[in-house]
Design an enzyme around this catalytic site. Structure first.
Site, mmCIF file in Angstrom:
data_model
loop_
_atom_site.group_PDB
_atom_site.id
_atom_site.type_symbol
_atom_site.label_atom_id
_atom_site.label_comp_id
_atom_site.label_asym_id
_atom_site.label_seq_id
_atom_site.Cartn_x
_atom_site.Cartn_y
_atom_site.Cartn_z
ATOM 1 N N ASN A 60 -4.489 5.096 -2.021
ATOM 2 C CA ASN A 60 -5.714 5.575 -1.375
ATOM 3 C C ASN A 60 -6.341 6.715 -2.168
ATOM 4 O OD1 ASN A 60 -5.812 4.235 1.458
ATOM 5 N ND2 ASN A 60 -3.666 4.839 1.163
ATOM 6 N N ASP A 98 -11.439 0.172 1.911
ATOM 7 C CA ASP A 98 -10.519 0.390 3.037
ATOM 8 C C ASP A 98 -11.294 0.611 4.340
ATOM 9 O OD1 ASP A 98 -8.124 0.800 4.261
ATOM 10 O OD2 ASP A 98 -7.703 2.745 3.363
ATOM 11 N N GLU A 126 -7.799 2.205 -3.280
ATOM 12 C CA GLU A 126 -8.551 2.003 -2.032
ATOM 13 C C GLU A 126 -9.544 3.142 -1.849
ATOM 14 O OE1 GLU A 126 -6.149 1.332 1.405
ATOM 15 O OE2 GLU A 126 -4.942 -0.220 0.442
ATOM 16 N N GLU A 140 -5.941 -5.352 8.519
ATOM 17 C CA GLU A 140 -4.907 -4.306 8.696
ATOM 18 C C GLU A 140 -4.396 -4.323 10.133
ATOM 19 O OE1 GLU A 140 -6.053 -0.498 5.997
ATOM 20 O OE2 GLU A 140 -7.237 -0.736 7.795
ATOM 21 N N GLU A 178 0.867 -1.176 0.000
ATOM 22 C CA GLU A 178 0.000 0.000 0.000
ATOM 23 C C GLU A 178 0.901 1.222 0.000
ATOM 24 O OE1 GLU A 178 -2.720 0.480 3.313
ATOM 25 O OE2 GLU A 178 -3.509 2.346 2.474
HETATM 26 P P1 C2E Z 1 -5.040 3.480 5.807
HETATM 27 O O1 C2E Z 1 -5.232 3.600 4.352
HETATM 28 O O2 C2E Z 1 -5.976 2.610 6.566
HETATM 29 O O3 C2E Z 1 -3.559 3.048 6.023
HETATM 30 C C1 C2E Z 1 -3.163 2.190 7.016
HETATM 31 C C2 C2E Z 1 -2.574 2.921 8.162
HETATM 32 O O4 C2E Z 1 -2.331 2.015 9.211
HETATM 33 C C3 C2E Z 1 -1.218 3.546 7.824
HETATM 34 O O5 C2E Z 1 -1.078 4.702 8.607
HETATM 35 C C4 C2E Z 1 -0.259 2.499 8.328
HETATM 36 O O6 C2E Z 1 1.012 3.031 8.618
HETATM 37 C C5 C2E Z 1 -0.952 2.049 9.579
HETATM 38 N N1 C2E Z 1 -0.551 0.721 9.988
HETATM 39 C C6 C2E Z 1 -0.235 -0.332 9.212
HETATM 40 N N2 C2E Z 1 0.079 -1.393 9.966
HETATM 41 C C7 C2E Z 1 -0.022 -1.026 11.253
HETATM 42 C C8 C2E Z 1 0.175 -1.708 12.497
HETATM 43 O O7 C2E Z 1 0.499 -2.865 12.580
HETATM 44 N N3 C2E Z 1 -0.047 -0.985 13.625
HETATM 45 C C9 C2E Z 1 -0.413 0.306 13.590
HETATM 46 N N4 C2E Z 1 -0.585 0.945 14.749
HETATM 47 N N5 C2E Z 1 -0.625 0.978 12.433
HETATM 48 C C10 C2E Z 1 -0.417 0.313 11.269
HETATM 49 P P2 C2E Z 1 -0.615 6.028 7.944
HETATM 50 O O8 C2E Z 1 0.430 5.777 6.948
HETATM 51 O O9 C2E Z 1 -0.364 6.975 9.047
HETATM 52 O O10 C2E Z 1 -1.915 6.474 7.144
HETATM 53 C C11 C2E Z 1 -3.054 6.827 7.822
HETATM 54 C C12 C2E Z 1 -4.150 7.053 6.870
HETATM 55 O O11 C2E Z 1 -3.868 8.191 6.052
HETATM 56 C C13 C2E Z 1 -4.372 5.940 5.878
HETATM 57 O O12 C2E Z 1 -5.090 4.936 6.474
HETATM 58 C C14 C2E Z 1 -5.126 6.656 4.796
HETATM 59 O O13 C2E Z 1 -6.490 6.788 5.136
HETATM 60 C C15 C2E Z 1 -4.469 8.002 4.806
HETATM 61 N N6 C2E Z 1 -3.473 8.067 3.758
HETATM 62 C C16 C2E Z 1 -2.195 7.644 3.817
HETATM 63 N N7 C2E Z 1 -1.603 7.850 2.631
HETATM 64 C C17 C2E Z 1 -2.518 8.392 1.803
HETATM 65 C C18 C2E Z 1 -2.513 8.818 0.428
HETATM 66 O O14 C2E Z 1 -1.534 8.686 -0.285
HETATM 67 N N8 C2E Z 1 -3.643 9.352 -0.088
HETATM 68 C C19 C2E Z 1 -4.762 9.471 0.673
HETATM 69 N N9 C2E Z 1 -5.837 9.992 0.104
HETATM 70 N N10 C2E Z 1 -4.808 9.071 1.946
HETATM 71 C C20 C2E Z 1 -3.703 8.535 2.522
HETATM 72 MG MG MG Z 2 -7.210 1.340 6.311
HETATM 73 MG MG MG Z 3 -5.554 2.570 2.913
#
Ligand code: C2E
Ligand code: MG
Ligand code: MG
Length: 678
Positions: free
Chosen positions: A508, A570, A540, A625, A449
């Site tokens: 995403n 998602d 997603e 996830e 992802e």
């Molecule tokens: P998401 O799409 O549900 O992404 C998964 C989030 O869960 C990611 O946080 C990831 O780092 C985190 N995660 C994965 N495995 C674990 C784990 O084992 N434990 C914990 N505590 N966390 C884990 P991240 O990278 O901070 O992203 C948060 C949210 O921000 C994403 O949720 C998504 O909704 C948004 N996001 C991130 N990148 C993009 C992007 O490029 N475009 C858009 N539109 N939204 C984004």
């Molecule tokens: Mg997610």
């Molecule tokens: Mg996602």
């Protein structure tokens, strides 16, 4: 002071009339006394009208004062001379009534231009109308005063009685007080309404001349003049009131607007202890976009009703524009009003078939002695921003430290605009991390992802939490998605060009992107430009924001799916968790949110099992996830979940780290992990 002047004026008039009565004819001293009263009246009115305090125009006003007094004195002289010579003086009589009308007009203007016209001012106005009638009647006879026994003398007595009562009425002190002088309405509108009055003296003397030649009865002239003046007044004041209402009210909700609130503040501020609540409706824009402006309007009206209910009788509720409301209320009541309103918002709004859950961010600012409304607005705005930044749906009271936080937020907002707009390198750049997705059973990598970060020149690497809110509140979501997509496709092409084994990457998408009817074209064109097969890209979407009925999303996603771009749903389990999305859109994979699988207790196990059964029957894959422990992974495998993502396997990795670990030959164990994100 003011009523002493009125007493002087009445004394002048009474003496003049008494002299006529005693002497049986109009003599020069009688006329002089009446004119002395007139001069005092002129002084009173001029004083009221010219009481401004800008030093630059004070001398001009004083000059004007002198000029008018001089004119009055000259008129007195002319009246005495002509009365003495012929006993009748049509020229001065016409001038006198002309001046009466002008003074009367000024008095009416004064009343209309002030905000606190008390009963005494109304009485003064009534008396002035009758005085005008009296003078006109005398003028028609070619005289300045009426002779003993003439019916118009009754009018004269009533006029003086009314002036007397007005002077003694308690509201007189307020009518001509500094406070009343200071509280002007907008003079332009009040003057406009009274313009027709200018025509009355001209019209009446004209008609008098014309009709005099045809010997029409005198009373008909008076009645005509009076009705025209009355009509003009009624028209003028109605227009004035309605234009003022419009100027100070919002047309949709009929609440006061910013001007109206400013007026309420002027009236409340001197007493002290007022607070301003600034209320911003969270996600109102989404409701407007998704369901149309009609639904938005109804929602605003419902919000108004609840706000009025929460505010009660004590405060002033205003709509300040868009989805922003303001309440001016006593400081001790302010937190209660905010709390009550937030409580009322717990109940969803039902608009037609829709059930809308709305939150609000409230900033409260307390006025201290000398606080201007502009300062109060700035403070409440800062507090409101802070409430929004803290997640919304809460009220915060302004304190000076909030400024720094808000200033930081404003800087970030400016920078994110620069970053996503012109791609200005001074504000850093976007960095994409790749978090592996694995097959739980075999531990094999199935793709990654793409997760965005902002490499900020001063603040370092910012996680999405720190800036996605800003992106969204500045309507830059689609720009962000496009930028991430660009980077990811370029990266995939680069890996391919290096001869590496390329696995799909999921990107995403925000709701704004789904509302773009050119999205499918753009995505497919971009893939073609890099000569990448569509199967390497997964998108997603989330179900957090309900999509509008006329969204192009269905067609867009259908086209993308047909072309080979798979769609993942998602964060399943955190939004509406409805079947609707699964049936409406061509979803291939459900991503169970971390909160659904952590800590994976009994209730969660049942939920996961149920979702998995449903997914199986719909032919969907399921990915969990946020898997952090081996135990979690084993339980999920037992529950039949095939795919996973989480720190157990790997944190989000830089492109090179991911390439290094991912594109070696197929592995059997988990991807080497636990490298720190960043
Ligand atoms: P998401 O799409 O549900 O992404 C998964 C989030 O869960 C990611 O946080 C990831 O780092 C985190 N995660 C994965 N495995 C674990 C784990 O084992 N434990 C914990 N505590 N966390 C884990 P991240 O990278 O901070 O992203 C948060 C949210 O921000 C994403 O949720 C998504 O909704 C948004 N996001 C991130 N990148 C993009 C992007 O490029 N475009 C858009 N539109 N939204 C984004
Ligand atoms: Mg997610
Ligand atoms: Mg996602």
């Amino acid at each position: 002071m003011s009523w002493l002047l009125v007493a002087l004026m009445l004394a002048g008039w009474t003496t003049g009339n008494l002299l006529v009565h005693l002497q049986g004819r109009i003599t020069a001293p009688a006329v002089a006394c009446v004119w002395a009263g007139q001069a005092v009246a002129t002084g009173v009115i001029l004083h009221a009208l010219l009481s401004g305090n800008q030093p630059s125009i004070r001398w001009l006003k004083a000059g004007l004062d002198l000029l008018i007094v001089a004119i009055v004195l000259i008129l007195i002289g002319a009246q005495i001379l002509t009365t003495g010579a012929s006993g009748s003086a049509s020229l001065t009589a016409v001038l006198v009534s002309g001046l009466d009308v002008v003074l009367f007009g000024l008095l009416v203007w004064f009343a209309a231009s002030r905000r606190l016209p008390g009963p005494s001012l109304v009485l003064v106005l009534g008396a002035a109308v009758l005085a005008l009638a009296f003078d006109l009647s005398s003028a028609v006879h070619g005289r300045r005063l009426s002779l003993p026994g003439e019916p118009s003398q009754v009018l004269g007595v009533v006029v003086m009685l009314m002036f007397g009562v007005a002077a003694l009425h308690p509201s007189m002190t307020k009518t001509f007080s500094a406070e009343t002088f200071g509280q002007r309405r907008r003079p332009s509108t009040s003057l406009l309404g009274l313009l027709p009055l200018v025509l009355v003296p001209l019209g009446v003397s004209w008609v008098a001349e014309l009709c005099g030649a045809q010997s029409l009865p005198r009373w008909s002239l008076l009645a005509a003049g009076a009705s025209i003046a009355a009509l003009c007044l009624v028209r003028g004041s109605t227009a004035l009131r309605s234009s003022e209402h419009l100027a100070e009210h919002d047309s949709l909700t009929d609440l006061v607007n910013r001007h109206g609130l400013a007026r309420a503040f002027d009236e409340a501020a001197p007493a002290g202890g007022v607070s301003l609540l600034l209320i911003d409706v969270d996600e109102f824009r989404q409701v407007n976009d998704a369901h149309g402006h009609d639904v938005g309007d109804v929602l605003l009206l419902r919000l108004r009703d609840r706000l009025i209910l929460a505010t009660g009788e004590e405060g002033v509720v205003a709509r300040l524009g868009g989805d922003e409301f303001g309440v001016l209320v006593r400081t001790d009541l302010a937190p209660g009003v905010a709390g009550h309103f937030l409580n009322l918002l717990q109940d969803p709004f039902v608009v037609g078939d829709l059930v809308l859950q709305i939150g609000a961010s409230i900033g409260i600012a307390d006025a201290r002695a000398g606080t201007t409304l502009a300062e109060l607005f700035t403070h409440a705005d800062v507090a409101m921003y802070a409430a929004k930044a803290a997640g919304g749906d809460q009220a915060l009271t302004f304190h000076p430290e909030m400024r720094a936080a808000v200033a930081r937020r404003l800087t970030l907002t400016r920078q994110i605009r620069q970053l996503l707009g012109a791609g200005d390198p001074d504000v850093g750049h976007l960095e994409i991390k790749y978090q592996p997705l694995v097959d739980l059973g075999s531990g094999q990598l199935i793709g990654a992802e793409a997760l965005v970060r902002w490499r900020h020149p001063e603040l370092g690497l910012l996680a999405p939490d720190a800036f996605l809110g800003l992106v969204s509140s500045n309507s830059l979501d689609a720009e962000l998605d496009a930028a991430v997509l660009r980077d990811v496709l370029a990266q995939l092409a680069a890996w391919r060009d290096q001869g590496l084994r390329v696995l799909p990457v999921s990107v995403n998408l925000t709701r704004d992107s789904l509302d773009d009817h050119r999205l499918a074209d753009r995505v497919l064109e971009a893939l073609a430009r890099h000569s990448l097969p569509p199967s390497l890209l997964h998108l997603e979407i989330t179900e957090h924001h309900q999509l509008s009925a006329d969204t192009p999303a269905e067609r867009t996603l259908e086209r993308l799916d047909t072309a080979g771009v798979q769609i993942y749903l998602d964060d399943y389990g955190t939004g509406y968790t409805s079947l609707e999305y699964l049936l409406r859109f061509p979803i291939r994979m459900l991503k169970l949110d971390r909160s659904v699988v952590t800590p994976l207790n009994e209730a969660q196990i049942q939920l996961v099992a149920a979702v998995n059964t449903m997914a199986e029957s719909l032919g969907l894959e399921v990915l969990a996830e946020g898997i952090e422990t081996g135990e979690q992974r084993d339980q999920l495998i037992e529950l039949g979940i095939r795919y996973g993502q989480g720190y157990l396997f790997a944190r989000p990795l830089s492109a090179s780290e991911y390439a290094e670990s991912a594109f070696q030959e197929v592995r059997t164990g988990p991807v080497p992990a636990a490298r720190r994100d960043g």
